[in-house]
Design a protein around this motif. Structure first.
Motif, PDB file in Angstrom:
ATOM      1  N   ARG A   1      -6.101  -2.827  -3.030  1.00  0.00           N
ATOM      2  CA  ARG A   1      -5.454  -3.818  -2.457  1.00  0.00           C
ATOM      3  C   ARG A   1      -5.402  -3.281  -0.897  1.00  0.00           C
ATOM      4  O   ARG A   1      -5.471  -4.566  -0.168  1.00  0.00           O
ATOM      5  CB  ARG A   1      -4.110  -3.849  -3.042  1.00  0.00           C
ATOM      6  CG  ARG A   1      -3.894  -4.371  -4.478  1.00  0.00           C
ATOM      7  CD  ARG A   1      -2.413  -4.320  -4.983  1.00  0.00           C
ATOM      8  NE  ARG A   1      -1.641  -5.231  -4.248  1.00  0.00           N
ATOM      9  CZ  ARG A   1      -0.226  -4.970  -4.060  1.00  0.00           C
ATOM     10  NH1 ARG A   1       0.490  -4.006  -4.805  1.00  0.00           N
ATOM     11  NH2 ARG A   1       0.524  -5.974  -3.464  1.00  0.00           N
TER      12      ARG A   1
ATOM     13  N   ASP B   1      -8.274  -8.033   2.389  1.00  0.00           N
ATOM     14  CA  ASP B   1      -7.375  -8.816   3.510  1.00  0.00           C
ATOM     15  C   ASP B   1      -6.582  -9.644   2.781  1.00  0.00           C
ATOM     16  O   ASP B   1      -6.091 -10.892   3.569  1.00  0.00           O
ATOM     17  CB  ASP B   1      -8.490  -9.714   4.071  1.00  0.00           C
ATOM     18  CG  ASP B   1      -9.575  -8.718   4.711  1.00  0.00           C
ATOM     19  OD1 ASP B   1      -9.289  -7.754   5.267  1.00  0.00           O
ATOM     20  OD2 ASP B   1     -10.870  -9.217   5.043  1.00  0.00           O
ATOM     21  N   GLU B   2      -5.753  -9.206   1.748  1.00  0.00           N
ATOM     22  CA  GLU B   2      -4.682 -10.286   1.142  1.00  0.00           C
ATOM     23  C   GLU B   2      -3.268 -10.140   1.764  1.00  0.00           C
ATOM     24  O   GLU B   2      -2.566 -11.043   1.479  1.00  0.00           O
ATOM     25  CB  GLU B   2      -4.589 -10.007  -0.452  1.00  0.00           C
ATOM     26  CG  GLU B   2      -3.972  -8.411  -0.744  1.00  0.00           C
ATOM     27  CD  GLU B   2      -3.808  -8.291  -2.325  1.00  0.00           C
ATOM     28  OE1 GLU B   2      -2.660  -8.128  -2.498  1.00  0.00           O
ATOM     29  OE2 GLU B   2      -4.711  -8.226  -2.914  1.00  0.00           O
ATOM     30  N   MET B   3      -3.162  -8.878   2.606  1.00  0.00           N
ATOM     31  CA  MET B   3      -1.808  -8.727   3.052  1.00  0.00           C
ATOM     32  C   MET B   3      -1.826  -8.734   4.733  1.00  0.00           C
ATOM     33  O   MET B   3      -2.904  -8.520   5.128  1.00  0.00           O
ATOM     34  CB  MET B   3      -1.372  -7.500   2.630  1.00  0.00           C
ATOM     35  CG  MET B   3      -0.885  -7.564   1.061  1.00  0.00           C
ATOM     36  SD  MET B   3      -0.217  -5.815   0.450  1.00  0.00           S
ATOM     37  CE  MET B   3      -1.492  -4.943   0.583  1.00  0.00           C
ATOM     38  N   GLN B   4      -0.458  -9.193   5.238  1.00  0.00           N
ATOM     39  CA  GLN B   4      -0.546  -8.894   6.636  1.00  0.00           C
ATOM     40  C   GLN B   4      -0.618  -7.424   7.044  1.00  0.00           C
ATOM     41  O   GLN B   4      -0.289  -6.491   6.311  1.00  0.00           O
ATOM     42  CB  GLN B   4       0.757  -9.352   7.252  1.00  0.00           C
ATOM     43  CG  GLN B   4       0.859 -11.093   6.945  1.00  0.00           C
ATOM     44  CD  GLN B   4      -0.213 -11.706   7.876  1.00  0.00           C
ATOM     45  OE1 GLN B   4      -0.645 -11.227   9.007  1.00  0.00           O
ATOM     46  NE2 GLN B   4      -0.804 -12.777   7.471  1.00  0.00           N
TER      47      GLN B   4
ATOM     48  N   MET C   1       2.538  -5.242   6.469  1.00  0.00           N
ATOM     49  CA  MET C   1       2.803  -4.902   4.913  1.00  0.00           C
ATOM     50  C   MET C   1       1.837  -4.196   4.463  1.00  0.00           C
ATOM     51  O   MET C   1       2.205  -3.321   3.494  1.00  0.00           O
ATOM     52  CB  MET C   1       2.681  -6.392   4.217  1.00  0.00           C
ATOM     53  CG  MET C   1       3.083  -6.298   2.721  1.00  0.00           C
ATOM     54  SD  MET C   1       4.945  -6.217   2.651  1.00  0.00           S
ATOM     55  CE  MET C   1       5.070  -5.745   0.706  1.00  0.00           C
ATOM     56  N   THR C   2       0.678  -4.157   4.880  1.00  0.00           N
ATOM     57  CA  THR C   2      -0.266  -3.149   4.554  1.00  0.00           C
ATOM     58  C   THR C   2       0.295  -1.792   4.774  1.00  0.00           C
ATOM     59  O   THR C   2      -0.009  -0.762   3.916  1.00  0.00           O
ATOM     60  CB  THR C   2      -1.795  -3.496   4.962  1.00  0.00           C
ATOM     61  OG1 THR C   2      -2.285  -4.850   4.571  1.00  0.00           O
ATOM     62  CG2 THR C   2      -2.846  -2.346   4.709  1.00  0.00           C
TER      63      THR C   2
ATOM     64  N   GLU D   1       8.336  -3.161  -3.547  1.00  0.00           N
ATOM     65  CA  GLU D   1       7.641  -4.094  -3.007  1.00  0.00           C
ATOM     66  C   GLU D   1       8.094  -5.385  -2.820  1.00  0.00           C
ATOM     67  O   GLU D   1       7.778  -6.251  -1.752  1.00  0.00           O
ATOM     68  CB  GLU D   1       6.277  -4.153  -3.762  1.00  0.00           C
ATOM     69  CG  GLU D   1       5.152  -4.932  -3.148  1.00  0.00           C
ATOM     70  CD  GLU D   1       3.811  -5.153  -3.867  1.00  0.00           C
ATOM     71  OE1 GLU D   1       2.862  -5.815  -3.620  1.00  0.00           O
ATOM     72  OE2 GLU D   1       3.339  -4.006  -4.351  1.00  0.00           O
TER      73      GLU D   1
ATOM     74  N   ARG E   1       8.781  -7.345   0.709  1.00  0.00           N
ATOM     75  CA  ARG E   1       7.709  -8.513   1.022  1.00  0.00           C
ATOM     76  C   ARG E   1       9.068  -9.456   1.430  1.00  0.00           C
ATOM     77  O   ARG E   1       8.655 -10.404   2.377  1.00  0.00           O
ATOM     78  CB  ARG E   1       7.101  -9.370  -0.314  1.00  0.00           C
ATOM     79  CG  ARG E   1       6.028  -8.661  -0.634  1.00  0.00           C
ATOM     80  CD  ARG E   1       5.259  -9.345  -1.715  1.00  0.00           C
ATOM     81  NE  ARG E   1       4.043  -8.596  -2.079  1.00  0.00           N
ATOM     82  CZ  ARG E   1       2.674  -8.753  -1.376  1.00  0.00           C
ATOM     83  NH1 ARG E   1       2.992  -9.374  -0.150  1.00  0.00           N
ATOM     84  NH2 ARG E   1       1.771  -7.941  -1.702  1.00  0.00           N
TER      85      ARG E   1
ATOM     86  N   TYR F   1       9.660  -8.382   5.378  1.00  0.00           N
ATOM     87  CA  TYR F   1       8.651  -8.881   6.318  1.00  0.00           C
ATOM     88  C   TYR F   1       8.509 -10.396   6.374  1.00  0.00           C
ATOM     89  O   TYR F   1       8.190 -10.755   7.465  1.00  0.00           O
ATOM     90  CB  TYR F   1       7.099  -8.268   5.659  1.00  0.00           C
ATOM     91  CG  TYR F   1       7.181  -6.747   6.074  1.00  0.00           C
ATOM     92  CD1 TYR F   1       6.782  -6.233   7.547  1.00  0.00           C
ATOM     93  CD2 TYR F   1       7.515  -5.821   4.966  1.00  0.00           C
ATOM     94  CE1 TYR F   1       6.903  -4.888   7.755  1.00  0.00           C
ATOM     95  CE2 TYR F   1       7.350  -4.513   5.573  1.00  0.00           C
ATOM     96  CZ  TYR F   1       7.231  -3.827   6.744  1.00  0.00           C
ATOM     97  OH  TYR F   1       7.029  -2.713   7.256  1.00  0.00           O
TER      98      TYR F   1
END
Length: 502
Positions: free
Chosen positions: A358, A362-365, A368-369, A412, A416, A419
């Motif tokens: 994950r 590229d699924e997260m900003q 957040m990563t 998590e 979320r 953020y």
């Protein structure tokens, strides 16, 4: 000339919904703390998160670096038990009283340590007085020896007399908890307590904002070292001299309000790139509401006693009883460690593999990563805390590992929300302005300066205020009217009467 009004459009809702979060599950807590924490939450009619977060940080602080965990079978990757946590809750939500209840056991241990420190210092002062007398006697005898026959023998005799008097070493001041102090003072505390110390601040972001100041760069670096929990640190100051710290292990916990967390995170992420915000890994932003139920009963004394005994055991932890391993190659200050049990190891490895995939997508900003990347170390730390506070021994169990992974899922969802609030902070500002408009606290029309001069909470920052006013324009609740004055245009805000009637 002023602009003429077009017919007022229909107002629209503010896009201000925060993502949903998981409710706290009692199963996440270690067995010896579960009944006590849930009893507090029930009696106080508050979300269990408000008790669980400071309770887990306290447990981690008492374990500190007495024992660590090596999350892989063969590598020397090591994590220790200190963690940082923060509860986000609105004013009047009992967040401070709930934290006070959760911190009760560690405060008892701090008071007990203070009494022991006082006794040790009294003994030390008596030894200092004796040393002064012995030193005076030795100096007198040394002078007499030098006045005698003289020569090398006399000098050796006098030197032997002076060296025979040893100055007493001050006792280490045992601490478990502190609330305020400079980084240098905290360094002195850490020097006496290399296994760890807990810092609690009721309004945690006041500490973080202070550390953001350019002149506090050294203190910020010290806290970042303390989050890692294993490295040493040296302070060199003209007045204080040199303070060498074997290891800086800081657990950190506090609370803040929703309208502060978004603004701080936005500014910190924009101004710094050192991961300070992402280190608040036990970040909980629970939902509030529901039906109030009057609870007027005595505390569960059996559960409270069990929790107090658990915290006391953590403070006096004997790592040999745990079955921890110590490697000679790590030196005298190396951290004894446990590893996962085989079934727990397989579960952790499977979870970590999924996490790494994950993080590489590229699924997260980016923010957040970066936050979730710290879960690599957080989950082993939580598993270690749960394992020991479950009163288990030997390799870290499958039960404790499942609890830690449950924490990962729960945390998590709350991260979320935190953020997401960065992009929704303007809606919170818009709501605050609209509340003032509907209460009649602002004239019609009004200017941004008139709002700012009121000094209302959350509306003093010009950038945030401007974002809130723009959000109200987008929602067709306000209209901007510019009046040419020959210089800079005067900007006023007019309220949509349809929005007031809605």
């Amino acid at each position: 000339m002023a602009e003429t009004f077009d017919p007022w459009p229909e107002p629209s809702p503010l896009g201000d919904d925060l993502p949903p979060v998981l409710a706290f599950s009692p199963a996440l807590l270690p067995r010896q703390l579960r009944g006590w924490a849930m009893d507090i939450a029930e009696r106080m009619n508050c979300p269990a998160d408000l008790v669980a977060i400071p309770a887990m940080v306290s447990a981690g602080a008492l374990i500190g670096r007495k024992v660590g965990i090596r999350p892989q079978r063969r590598t020397d990757w090591l994590e220790v038990a200190n963690i940082w946590g923060c509860v986000v809750a609105p004013p009047g939500s009992l967040k401070s009283p709930a934290a006070a209840e959760a911190l009760g056991p560690i405060r008892r241990l701090e008071a007990k340590a203070a009494a022991a420190n006082e006794s040790a210092m009294a003994d030390h002062k008596a030894r200092e007085a004796l040393f002064k007398l012995e030193k005076e006697a030795a100096e007198k005898s040394a002078r007499a020896a030098l006045k005698g026959e003289g020569g090398t023998g006399a000098r050796d005799c006098a030197l032997s007399m002076l060296l025979g008097v040893t100055e007493p070493t001050p006792p280490a001041i045992k601490r478990h908890l502190t609330s305020d102090g400079t980084a240098e003072k905290l360094g002195e505390i850490c020097a006496d307590n290399p296994d760890g110390i807990m810092v609690h601040r009721d309004e945690l972001l006041s500490l973080f904002a202070d550390l953001d100041r350019p002149e506090k760069a050294s203190a910020r670096g010290f806290y970042l070292t303390g989050w890692g929990g294993q490295d040493g640190y040296t302070f060199d100051r003209i007045m204080r001299g040199t303070i060498r710290i074997q290891a800086v292990n800081i657990s950190l916990c506090g609370t803040t309000q929703p309208n502060r967390i978004a603004g701080y995170m936005r500014e910190s992420l924009r101004s710094f790139d050192d991961g300070m915000v992402q280190r608040l890994q036990l970040l909980a932003w629970p939902d509030f509401g529901g039906t109030f139920r009057e609870v007027d009963r005595y505390p569960d004394t059996e559960a409270r006693q069990e929790a107090q005994e658990c915290f006391a055991d953590l403070a006096e932890l004997d790592v040999r009883e745990l079955g921890a391993t110590w490697e000679e190659a790590t030196g005298p200050h190396g951290v004894p460690f446990l590893r996962f049990a085989e079934d727990a190891q397989e579960l952790f490895a499977e979870w970590r593999c999924a996490l790494e995939q994950r993080l590489r997508s590229d699924e997260m900003q980016p923010a957040m990563t970066a936050h979730l990347s710290k879960y690599r170390g957080l989950i082993p730390r939580l598993a270690l805390i749960c394992h020991i506070a479950n009163n288990d021994f030997g390799p870290v169990s499958l039960e404790a590992t499942r609890q830690a992974l449950g924490w990962a899922e729960y945390l998590e969802s709350h991260a979320r929300r935190a953020y997401a609030s960065l992009s929704l902070d303007h809606a919170e500002a818009a709501r605050a302005i609209w509340r003032r408009i509907t209460k009649g606290d602002l004239p019609q029309p009004f200017t941004a300066r008139e709002v700012q001069q009121k000094g209302w909470s959350g509306l003093t920052d010009a950038e945030r205020l401007g974002a809130g006013l723009r959000a109200l324009q987008v929602a067709n609740r306000l209209r901007v009217v510019k009046v040419e004055t020959g210089g800079r245009p005067s900007v006023t805000y007019h309220v949509n009467p349809k929005a007031l009637r809605a």
